[in-house]
Scaffold this motif. Structure first.
Motif, short mmCIF file in Angstrom:
data_model
loop_
_atom_site.label_atom_id
_atom_site.label_comp_id
_atom_site.label_asym_id
_atom_site.label_seq_id
_atom_site.Cartn_x
_atom_site.Cartn_y
_atom_site.Cartn_z
N ASN A 21 21.80 14.22 33.73
CA ASN A 21 20.58 13.58 33.26
C ASN A 21 20.00 12.66 34.32
O ASN A 21 19.17 11.80 34.03
CB ASN A 21 20.87 12.77 31.99
N GLN A 22 20.46 12.84 35.55
CA GLN A 22 19.97 12.01 36.65
C GLN A 22 18.49 12.26 36.90
O GLN A 22 18.04 13.38 36.90
CB GLN A 22 20.77 12.35 37.91
N LYS A 23 17.75 11.20 37.14
CA LYS A 23 16.32 11.36 37.44
C LYS A 23 16.14 12.02 38.78
O LYS A 23 16.85 11.74 39.72
CB LYS A 23 15.65 9.98 37.44
N ASP A 24 15.16 12.93 38.86
CA ASP A 24 14.94 13.70 40.09
C ASP A 24 14.08 12.88 41.06
O ASP A 24 12.88 13.03 41.16
CB ASP A 24 14.23 15.01 39.74
N LYS A 25 14.76 11.99 41.80
CA LYS A 25 14.03 11.13 42.73
C LYS A 25 13.44 11.93 43.87
O LYS A 25 12.38 11.62 44.40
CB LYS A 25 14.96 10.05 43.26
N GLN A 26 14.16 13.01 44.28
CA GLN A 26 13.66 13.83 45.38
C GLN A 26 12.33 14.48 45.00
O GLN A 26 11.39 14.50 45.77
CB GLN A 26 14.68 14.89 45.77
N HIS A 52 5.32 20.16 36.19
CA HIS A 52 6.54 19.69 36.85
C HIS A 52 6.42 19.88 38.35
O HIS A 52 5.87 20.88 38.82
CB HIS A 52 7.78 20.46 36.37
N SER A 53 6.94 18.94 39.11
CA SER A 53 7.09 19.06 40.55
C SER A 53 8.58 19.11 40.85
O SER A 53 9.33 18.23 40.44
CB SER A 53 6.44 17.86 41.26
N LEU A 54 9.00 20.17 41.55
CA LEU A 54 10.42 20.43 41.75
C LEU A 54 10.86 20.10 43.18
O LEU A 54 10.07 20.23 44.12
CB LEU A 54 10.72 21.90 41.46
N PRO A 55 12.11 19.72 43.37
CA PRO A 55 12.63 19.46 44.71
C PRO A 55 12.86 20.76 45.47
O PRO A 55 12.77 21.86 44.92
CB PRO A 55 13.95 18.74 44.44
#
Length: 367
Positions: A21-26, A52-55
């Motif tokens: 559930n970590q926030k996607d900082k990247q 959505h913007s994906l890493p």
């Protein structure tokens, strides 16, 4: 938006099988750093927004399937940057997270999930498109066993495709497009193949090369086109009357097919023509088609009588502001149209480069 992704690199997630559930900082950083080009020309009746913007580890979003719990499963084959392992992600509300790691092909050593759909048995089926790694009929139809809404194991149910692409269930029959179902003598052919659920519950089906395999519903010949692309039948869906529709990626011709009561082909006609046809979906409440014209960075509408109009279209962009960045797949969820931006440019495409961020767009159809 909040995002959940696998802990650290995907390799670690595969080893532990956990979901984070970590926030996607990247992803947030990539989106913030991206340039929003306000000079890009935008036309059509609707303007897409960023979903959505994906890493970088999720760099070519493609197929989408609506799950029984109303979440959406997204395939990410990572063709743009294959140093990252392909995955399936799960979108629910404003979160997106790891769902499943498709197994690698034993020969090519790559996984390549494309379109996918839940079957009447509650399991998830996907096209394992090995075309980028082998032209020797290594593509497969795969089944992920689902228990209590969660994926367990994956298994091959059909082998011998060349470029397995779209996957659609109608009743107890699954239909699959092969965009390069050709031979040296007939190099511009594509096909729709179909399989019964009972057949898939036996030993894996091995397809015959050529045009005599009994699973072939019909074939198509890609017409000459300025981009010189010979990929044929791509997206696939059916309307409220049971008519099927597919279109050629290379030549943009949409075909309408009616079936006989025994499931065989009754008639095939040219229905409409675009610049390019990638993914498509039919709104069975109106029988209107939503079609990805990937070459033109556009979503086209095709009415039940074959008239074409533009829902959204824009110039070349990196997609950071939600604009279309080579749309490849569409999914209807209520009055929302989800769009996967594949961002892998071909010759003569409006999209000029593979670049971050890697995005999903949404169009609110009732606004």
């Amino acid at each position: 938006m909040n995002y959940s992704i696998p802990l650290a690199l995907l390799v670690a997630a595969l080893a532990t099988g956990c979901q984070s559930n970590q926030k996607d900082k990247q992803g947030d950083a990539t989106s913030a750093a991206a340039t929003t080009d306000t000079s890009v020309q935008i036309t059509g009746s609707k303007r897409p927004a960023l979903l959505h913007s994906l890493p970088e580890m999720y760099n070519t979003p493609d197929g989408m399937a609506l799950a029984p719990d109303s979440s959406v499963i997204l395939s990410v084959p990572n063709f743009g940057n294959p140093s990252f392992t392909p995955v399936l992600l799960r979108m629910a509300n404003d979160t997106i997270g790891f769902f499943f790691a498709p197994p690698k092909h034993p020969d090519t050593k790559h996984a390549a999930p494309m379109d996918l759909a839940y079957g009447p048995d509650g399991n998830l089926y996907y096209a394992d498109n090995q075309w980028q790694y082998s032209k020797e009929r290594k593509s497969r139809l795969m089944r992920i066993r689902i228990q209590n809404g969660k994926p367990t194991t994956a298994e091959m149910v059909v082998e011998g495709f060349r470029l397995a692409n779209a996957v659609v269930w109608k009743g107890n029959t699954i239909y699959v497009t092969d965009s390069q179902w050709d031979t040296p003598e007939k190099p511009r052919e594509s096909a729709i193949l179909h399989f019964s659920l009972s057949e898939l519950n036996g030993t894996p089906v091995k397809l015959k090369a050529g045009f005599t395999d009994p699973h072939i519903l019909t074939t198509f010949t890609t017409q000459d086109n300025p981009s010189a692309l010979d990929n044929g039948a791509d997206g696939l869906d059916y309307d409220s009357k049971g008519n099927f529709f597919t279109g050629g990626f290379g030549d943009g011709i949409i075909y309408k097919m009616t079936l006989k009561p025994d499931g065989s082909l009754a008639e095939k006609t040219k229905f409409a023509t675009l610049a390019c046809v990638d993914g498509l979906i039919v709104d069975r409440t109106t029988d209107q088609l939503y079609v990805c014209d990937s070459k033109s960075n556009a979503i086209r509408l095709v009415s039940p009588d074959g008239k074409v109009s533009t829902l959204a279209e824009n110039g070349d962009t990196n997609g950071s502001n939600g604009l279309l960045d080579q749309p490849a797949e569409v999914l209807l969820k209520g009055k929302r149209l989800f769009i996967a931006n594949y961002d892998m440019p071909e010759k003569a495409f409006r999209n000029q480069r593979f670049d971050a961020p890697h995005t999903l767009s949404v169009i609110e159809l009732d606004k």
